[in-house]
Write a protein that holds these residues in place. Sequence first.
Motif: not given
Length: 99
Positions: A48-49, A51-52, A55-56, A59
């Motif tokens: 999860c970390a 993927r986040q 994504a960050t 972005d």
Amino acid sequence: MPLPRSAVHKAATKDEVIQIRAPRQAKALFGQAAALRGQKLSEFMLDCAYRQAEATLLDQRTFFLDEAAHARFLDLLDAPPALSADAARRLQRKAPWEA
């Protein structure tokens, strides 16, 4: 071409430690979600970390446009498409956890 996350995690040696403190309720929630995925808690948290973080970073990417494309891009940002009736209905629904 980058490796899929699962391949990166399996191929990488685990030589670093990351420690976090979390409320008991958060740990229970994370543990329940990890169990549903058939993962250990640490595997779930790392995935999860990862993927986040990805994504960050994605972005924040910079892209360059010529003048015409930049003007078109700004026009699109200034005039978003109209909200469809279906989308408006969905936005008015309460989330399942709020019902």
